[in-house]
Design a protein around this motif. Sequence first.
Motif, PDB file in Angstrom:
ATOM      1  N   ALA A  68     -49.548 -30.898 -15.757  1.00  0.00           N
ATOM      2  CA  ALA A  68     -50.898 -31.381 -16.047  1.00  0.00           C
ATOM      3  C   ALA A  68     -51.713 -31.471 -14.767  1.00  0.00           C
ATOM      4  N   THR A 115     -55.963 -35.259 -15.570  1.00  0.00           N
ATOM      5  CA  THR A 115     -55.268 -35.653 -16.797  1.00  0.00           C
ATOM      6  C   THR A 115     -54.251 -36.745 -16.518  1.00  0.00           C
ATOM      7  N   GLU A 171     -50.452 -37.451 -25.261  1.00  0.00           N
ATOM      8  CA  GLU A 171     -49.074 -36.957 -25.239  1.00  0.00           C
ATOM      9  C   GLU A 171     -48.357 -37.406 -23.966  1.00  0.00           C
ATOM     10  N   ILE A 172     -49.061 -37.353 -22.840  1.00  0.00           N
ATOM     11  CA  ILE A 172     -48.452 -37.757 -21.570  1.00  0.00           C
ATOM     12  C   ILE A 172     -48.212 -39.263 -21.545  1.00  0.00           C
ATOM     13  N   TYR A 221     -45.181 -32.950 -15.995  1.00  0.00           N
ATOM     14  CA  TYR A 221     -45.866 -32.761 -17.275  1.00  0.00           C
ATOM     15  C   TYR A 221     -46.813 -31.557 -17.268  1.00  0.00           C
ATOM     16  N   LYS A 233     -54.571 -35.149 -28.230  1.00  0.00           N
ATOM     17  CA  LYS A 233     -55.117 -35.027 -26.889  1.00  0.00           C
ATOM     18  C   LYS A 233     -53.969 -35.008 -25.879  1.00  0.00           C
ATOM     19  N   ARG A 234     -54.054 -34.137 -24.901  1.00  0.00           N
ATOM     20  CA  ARG A 234     -52.989 -33.985 -23.912  1.00  0.00           C
ATOM     21  C   ARG A 234     -52.709 -35.305 -23.192  1.00  0.00           C
ATOM     22  N   THR A 235     -53.760 -36.040 -22.913  1.00  0.00           N
ATOM     23  CA  THR A 235     -53.572 -37.327 -22.236  1.00  0.00           C
ATOM     24  C   THR A 235     -52.700 -38.257 -23.061  1.00  0.00           C
ATOM     25  N   ARG A 289     -54.636 -31.136 -33.121  1.00  0.00           N
ATOM     26  CA  ARG A 289     -53.755 -31.266 -31.960  1.00  0.00           C
ATOM     27  C   ARG A 289     -54.084 -32.534 -31.210  1.00  0.00           C
TER      28      ARG A 289
END
Length: 266
Positions: free
Chosen positions: A48, A52, A16-17, A46, A12-14, A10
Amino acid sequence: MLMTAPSPLRRKRTDEIVDAIKSSIVTHGLQPGDRLPQERELMEQYAASKGTIREALKSLEVQGLIRTRTGPGGGAFIETMSESRAMSLLSNYLFAKTVTIADIYALRKVLEPLVAVSAMANMDAQGYRRLTDIIAIYDHEPADAEERWNQRMAELDFHGVVAEYADNALLAFTCRFLQRLLKDLAVCHDIYIQPKPVLRAQGIGYQRQMIAAMQAGDGAAVHRIMSEHMAYAERSMLDLQAELTGDFLHDPVARGTGERRRKAAR
């Protein structure tokens, strides 16, 4: 027993943003100087945390895509990445890698003829004047070390001006980046500062022929002349490198040109 393929890692969320903000910039047609939504809005948009979002904004700032200001009227603003900054980032990527003169010319021999043909339709009278003025910087022997260095840099600047007029922005950027590598590469620096005459007449001849072919609208001739010019430039640089290092035995190209230069000097 059924075996299932492992799921991909997966992101990293960062990250993706960061990609989402980039897409939003394009979708909404934001221009340099425009402000991104405030931090609180980005958190809601987002889903978040503050940390993040701040990490994502910091990543965008490091990439040169935004700049942040604090205080009244502050926030995150769209920034235009300069060519110099983009080249610096690429240079950092290559910092620990071995890049040789031959590596650079392997690309220049292919790309410089293409960029010259691409520039032909856009070159105007001012552009031609710039090219001839640059040639005048190095069409004579230098008076001192400073002029010698300026002449060597101007030889590369000639090709930078040609690239400015190219239709293909990616092609032009790549050629200018290769020219910058030649300016920054340590072995090239050692070559350029050598207090010895440099055989420029052939290179200048190619450049003047290319200008004439561009003015005549002869794309095939422009491509051929620049191809020959780049091949000659590579041989000359490898020759000078071999003379500097004394490694004629391990460089057949430089060994051959070195022998021709010695014969010409007799």
